[in-house]
Design a protein around this motif. Structure first.
Motif, PDB file in Angstrom:
ATOM      1  N   SER A 223      77.718  16.380   6.274  1.00 40.30           N
ATOM      2  CA  SER A 223      77.933  15.211   6.489  1.00 40.30           C
ATOM      3  C   SER A 223      76.522  14.565   7.240  1.00 40.30           C
ATOM      4  O   SER A 223      76.309  13.366   7.142  1.00 40.30           O
ATOM      5  CB  SER A 223      79.018  14.815   7.452  1.00 40.30           C
ATOM      6  N   GLY A 224      75.923  15.499   8.022  1.00 34.26           N
ATOM      7  CA  GLY A 224      74.739  14.992   8.569  1.00 34.26           C
ATOM      8  C   GLY A 224      73.686  14.819   7.493  1.00 34.26           C
ATOM      9  O   GLY A 224      72.942  13.638   7.499  1.00 34.26           O
ATOM     10  N   ARG A 225      73.541  15.434   6.348  1.00 31.57           N
ATOM     11  CA  ARG A 225      72.603  15.197   5.371  1.00 31.57           C
ATOM     12  C   ARG A 225      73.081  13.765   4.441  1.00 31.57           C
ATOM     13  O   ARG A 225      72.088  13.071   4.331  1.00 31.57           O
ATOM     14  CB  ARG A 225      72.641  16.256   3.923  1.00 31.57           C
ATOM     15  N   GLN A 226      74.401  13.598   4.377  1.00 28.08           N
ATOM     16  CA  GLN A 226      74.975  12.397   3.616  1.00 28.08           C
ATOM     17  C   GLN A 226      74.392  11.220   4.569  1.00 28.08           C
ATOM     18  O   GLN A 226      74.159  10.302   4.101  1.00 28.08           O
ATOM     19  CB  GLN A 226      76.417  12.540   3.546  1.00 28.08           C
ATOM     20  N   ALA A 227      74.751  11.248   5.793  1.00 34.02           N
ATOM     21  CA  ALA A 227      74.472  10.217   6.680  1.00 34.02           C
ATOM     22  C   ALA A 227      72.898   9.887   6.691  1.00 34.02           C
ATOM     23  O   ALA A 227      72.555   8.468   6.795  1.00 34.02           O
ATOM     24  CB  ALA A 227      74.983  10.321   8.279  1.00 34.02           C
ATOM     25  N   ALA A 228      72.037  10.841   6.843  1.00 27.07           N
ATOM     26  CA  ALA A 228      70.762  10.706   6.967  1.00 27.07           C
ATOM     27  C   ALA A 228      70.142  10.296   5.419  1.00 27.07           C
ATOM     28  O   ALA A 228      69.431   9.042   5.399  1.00 27.07           O
ATOM     29  CB  ALA A 228      69.869  12.078   7.078  1.00 27.07           C
ATOM     30  N   GLU A 229      70.694  10.456   4.602  1.00 23.74           N
ATOM     31  CA  GLU A 229      70.366   9.911   3.179  1.00 23.74           C
ATOM     32  C   GLU A 229      70.588   8.413   3.023  1.00 23.74           C
ATOM     33  O   GLU A 229      69.790   7.514   2.594  1.00 23.74           O
ATOM     34  CB  GLU A 229      70.957  10.486   1.996  1.00 23.74           C
ATOM     35  N   THR A 233      67.833   5.017   3.124  1.00 18.20           N
ATOM     36  CA  THR A 233      67.753   3.950   2.061  1.00 18.20           C
ATOM     37  C   THR A 233      67.805   2.616   2.306  1.00 18.20           C
ATOM     38  O   THR A 233      67.835   1.828   1.669  1.00 18.20           O
ATOM     39  CB  THR A 233      68.808   4.384   0.752  1.00 18.20           C
ATOM     40  N   LEU A 234      67.862   2.407   3.656  1.00 20.71           N
ATOM     41  CA  LEU A 234      68.095   1.119   4.162  1.00 20.71           C
ATOM     42  C   LEU A 234      66.686   0.203   4.288  1.00 20.71           C
ATOM     43  O   LEU A 234      65.685   0.942   4.311  1.00 20.71           O
ATOM     44  CB  LEU A 234      68.721   1.042   5.602  1.00 20.71           C
ATOM     45  N   PRO A 235      66.820  -1.067   4.056  1.00 26.05           N
ATOM     46  CA  PRO A 235      65.459  -1.669   4.116  1.00 26.05           C
ATOM     47  C   PRO A 235      64.695  -1.515   5.565  1.00 26.05           C
ATOM     48  O   PRO A 235      63.396  -1.472   5.450  1.00 26.05           O
ATOM     49  CB  PRO A 235      65.824  -3.133   3.852  1.00 26.05           C
ATOM     50  N   GLU A 236      65.500  -1.349   6.443  1.00 25.22           N
ATOM     51  CA  GLU A 236      64.917  -1.265   7.817  1.00 25.22           C
ATOM     52  C   GLU A 236      65.474   0.156   8.494  1.00 25.22           C
ATOM     53  O   GLU A 236      66.523  -0.215   9.231  1.00 25.22           O
ATOM     54  CB  GLU A 236      65.144  -2.236   8.780  1.00 25.22           C
ATOM     55  N   PRO A 237      64.957   1.408   8.254  1.00 21.99           N
ATOM     56  CA  PRO A 237      65.635   2.432   8.487  1.00 21.99           C
ATOM     57  C   PRO A 237      65.766   2.595   9.961  1.00 21.99           C
ATOM     58  O   PRO A 237      64.835   2.075  10.600  1.00 21.99           O
ATOM     59  CB  PRO A 237      65.101   3.622   7.803  1.00 21.99           C
ATOM     60  N   PRO A 238      66.465   3.582  10.798  1.00 25.37           N
ATOM     61  CA  PRO A 238      66.457   3.700  12.136  1.00 25.37           C
ATOM     62  C   PRO A 238      64.964   4.372  12.373  1.00 25.37           C
ATOM     63  O   PRO A 238      64.467   5.101  11.589  1.00 25.37           O
ATOM     64  CB  PRO A 238      67.722   4.426  12.373  1.00 25.37           C
ATOM     65  N   GLU A 239      64.616   4.098  13.587  1.00 28.61           N
ATOM     66  CA  GLU A 239      63.537   4.943  14.236  1.00 28.61           C
ATOM     67  C   GLU A 239      64.173   6.452  14.931  1.00 28.61           C
ATOM     68  O   GLU A 239      63.207   7.269  15.230  1.00 28.61           O
ATOM     69  CB  GLU A 239      62.809   4.131  15.279  1.00 28.61           C
ATOM     70  N   ALA A 240      65.188   6.404  15.388  1.00 24.51           N
ATOM     71  CA  ALA A 240      65.735   7.496  15.810  1.00 24.51           C
ATOM     72  C   ALA A 240      67.225   7.823  15.471  1.00 24.51           C
ATOM     73  O   ALA A 240      67.984   6.847  15.233  1.00 24.51           O
ATOM     74  CB  ALA A 240      65.880   7.423  17.311  1.00 24.51           C
ATOM     75  N   VAL A 241      67.520   9.149  15.430  1.00 24.46           N
ATOM     76  CA  VAL A 241      68.995   9.498  14.922  1.00 24.46           C
ATOM     77  C   VAL A 241      69.657  10.275  16.016  1.00 24.46           C
ATOM     78  O   VAL A 241      68.971  11.320  16.219  1.00 24.46           O
ATOM     79  CB  VAL A 241      68.844  10.097  13.498  1.00 24.46           C
ATOM     80  N   PHE A 242      70.876   9.776  16.580  1.00 29.03           N
ATOM     81  CA  PHE A 242      71.710  10.953  17.329  1.00 29.03           C
ATOM     82  C   PHE A 242      72.940  11.375  16.787  1.00 29.03           C
ATOM     83  O   PHE A 242      73.744  10.549  16.321  1.00 29.03           O
ATOM     84  CB  PHE A 242      71.866   9.902  18.748  1.00 29.03           C
ATOM     85  N   ALA A 243      72.994  12.749  16.274  1.00 33.02           N
ATOM     86  CA  ALA A 243      74.084  13.391  15.675  1.00 33.02           C
ATOM     87  C   ALA A 243      74.924  13.992  16.924  1.00 33.02           C
ATOM     88  O   ALA A 243      74.504  14.686  17.963  1.00 33.02           O
ATOM     89  CB  ALA A 243      73.486  14.575  14.898  1.00 33.02           C
ATOM     90  N   THR A 244      76.289  13.573  16.928  1.00 33.80           N
ATOM     91  CA  THR A 244      77.290  13.941  18.010  1.00 33.80           C
ATOM     92  C   THR A 244      77.663  15.387  17.917  1.00 33.80           C
ATOM     93  O   THR A 244      78.482  15.770  18.734  1.00 33.80           O
ATOM     94  CB  THR A 244      78.316  12.958  17.938  1.00 33.80           C
ATOM     95  N   ASP A 245      76.871  16.359  17.029  1.00 31.82           N
ATOM     96  CA  ASP A 245      77.314  17.564  16.881  1.00 31.82           C
ATOM     97  C   ASP A 245      76.084  18.345  16.342  1.00 31.82           C
ATOM     98  O   ASP A 245      75.035  17.776  15.754  1.00 31.82           O
ATOM     99  CB  ASP A 245      78.405  17.556  15.953  1.00 31.82           C
ATOM    100  N   ASN A 246      76.090  19.763  16.870  1.00 29.84           N
ATOM    101  CA  ASN A 246      74.664  20.535  16.406  1.00 29.84           C
ATOM    102  C   ASN A 246      74.520  20.702  14.803  1.00 29.84           C
ATOM    103  O   ASN A 246      73.309  20.605  14.379  1.00 29.84           O
ATOM    104  CB  ASN A 246      74.630  21.854  17.139  1.00 29.84           C
ATOM    105  N   LEU A 247      75.450  20.850  14.399  1.00 30.77           N
ATOM    106  CA  LEU A 247      75.579  21.380  12.724  1.00 30.77           C
ATOM    107  C   LEU A 247      75.100  20.261  11.872  1.00 30.77           C
ATOM    108  O   LEU A 247      74.359  20.073  11.165  1.00 30.77           O
ATOM    109  CB  LEU A 247      76.942  21.889  12.071  1.00 30.77           C
ATOM    110  N   MET A 248      75.480  19.118  12.387  1.00 32.58           N
ATOM    111  CA  MET A 248      75.088  17.600  11.739  1.00 32.58           C
ATOM    112  C   MET A 248      73.782  17.220  11.886  1.00 32.58           C
ATOM    113  O   MET A 248      73.050  16.796  11.217  1.00 32.58           O
ATOM    114  CB  MET A 248      76.026  16.435  12.204  1.00 32.58           C
TER     115      MET A 248
END
Length: 344
Positions: A223-229, A233-248
């Motif tokens: 699910s971490g891979r899917q969310a990152a994908e 693909t957004l026109p304006e992707p995030p500059e930072a990502v916070f995953a609420t779990d280590n495996l994600m």
């Protein structure tokens, strides 16, 4: 296999005397005690745990049901529980729910059928008939890390709200303004708390959280891979990502490499639940760490109080008597960029 009568005959004493020696009672002469212990050693006698449990109505065994044994956080928690239980004279039987309520309830009922003295649970997402039945019937039970709303069960947990606020402040100081989050399961108490804390911190710093910056995860790597994908693909992707779990978070890092993106040069990455692996990734991952060993030790202390005394003897935090709330803390590493803390 030698029995207690064989030990008594070998030592030339009564069965009652052997029992007193084995249970550490005073009033036995030292030379008699020595003869009994020598007979125990010579015959390799081991007390019958089942017979003892029938006499005392205790098995000196605790049950531990964890959400996902493959998650390093729960592996470390199980180790801490086992160490603490052993130091108090208890054994532990572990069941892995694999994030499935049905499997969790199967383990709970199986453990109760084996006459465990008490139950430690980090519940899987969703309502649990078996846990509600156990709580109503008065089975000594303690929740650890996660909980089920509405059940009057002691909870041993870490409050990560302050650490999440510190993480957002850290990202803000490094210049990140577009910050995305990957949540856990919809009904997860821990995930929901982390998301609320994240929203509150963003609001404090005047930052938005548009819907397309919220990735729905399930505490698993895929699910971490899917969310990152989806994010990148957004026109304006995030500059930072916070995953609420280590495996994600590990799944995010895998997907970023697949996309040819660099951490932290192209995107910052942070996670809830620090694990040893995060020190060995390139770059090391910024994470919010829970006091896992203390969580396990406090949970065993609370449960054995219930088993042996019928009520908690430890100081209470918020909520049900016997509950304890500890604090999580931020460990800043290079995956978000460098500031004074990451250079040390």
């Amino acid at each position: 296999m030698a029995g207690i009568k064989d030990v008594a005959a070998h030592a030339g004493v009564s069965v009652a005397t052997v029992s007193r020696v084995l249970n550490g009672h005073s009033g036995v002469r030292e030379d008699t005690r020595a003869r009994v212990l020598a007979a125990v050693s010579a015959l390799r006698y081991r007390p019958n745990a089942l017979a003892r449990s029938l006499r005392t109505d205790q098995t000196r065994t605790l049950g531990l049901v964890i959400s996902d044994v493959l998650n390093p956080f729960f592996t470390e928690l199980a180790r801490a529980v086992e160490d603490a239980a052993r130091s108090r004279g208890y054994s532990v039987i572990i069941g892995n729910a694999d994030e499935q309520v049905a499997l969790q309830d199967h383990h709970v009922r199986t453990l109760l059928d084996r006459r465990i003295d008490g139950l430690l649970v980090s519940p899987a997402e969703g309502d649990s008939v078996a846990l509600r039945e156990a709580a109503v019937s008065g089975i000594p039970m303690v929740f650890v890390d996660r909980w089920i709303e509405g059940l009057d069960v002691p909870l041993i947990r870490a409050d990560g709200r302050g650490a999440v606020r510190e993480l957002v402040a850290h990202l803000y100081a490094l210049g990140h303004r577009r910050i995305a989050i990957i949540t856990g399961p919809v009904a997860s108490t821990t995930s929901n708390e982390r998301v609320r804390a994240f929203r509150s911190a963003l609001c404090e710093f005047g930052l938005p959280l548009p819907e397309h910056y919220i990735g729905q995860g399930d505490f698993q790597t895929a699910s971490g891979r899917q969310a990152a994908e989806a994010f990148f693909t957004l026109p304006e992707p995030p500059e930072a990502v916070f995953a609420t779990d280590n495996l994600m978070a590990l799944g995010v890092m895998d997907q970023l490499r697949t996309l040819g993106l660099r951490v932290p040069e192209d995107v910052a990455l942070a996670a809830f639940d620090d694990i040893p692996w995060f020190l060995h990734t390139d770059p090391p991952i910024t994470a919010i760490a829970q006091p896992t060993q203390e969580l396990g030790h406090r949970a065993v202390a609370a449960l054995t109080d219930l088993v042996e005394w019928g009520s908690p003897r430890t100081p209470s935090g918020e909520g049900c008597a016997g509950s304890v709330t500890l604090s999580a803390h931020l460990i800043a590493r290079r995956s978000c960029g460098e500031d004074e803390r990451t250079r040390r």
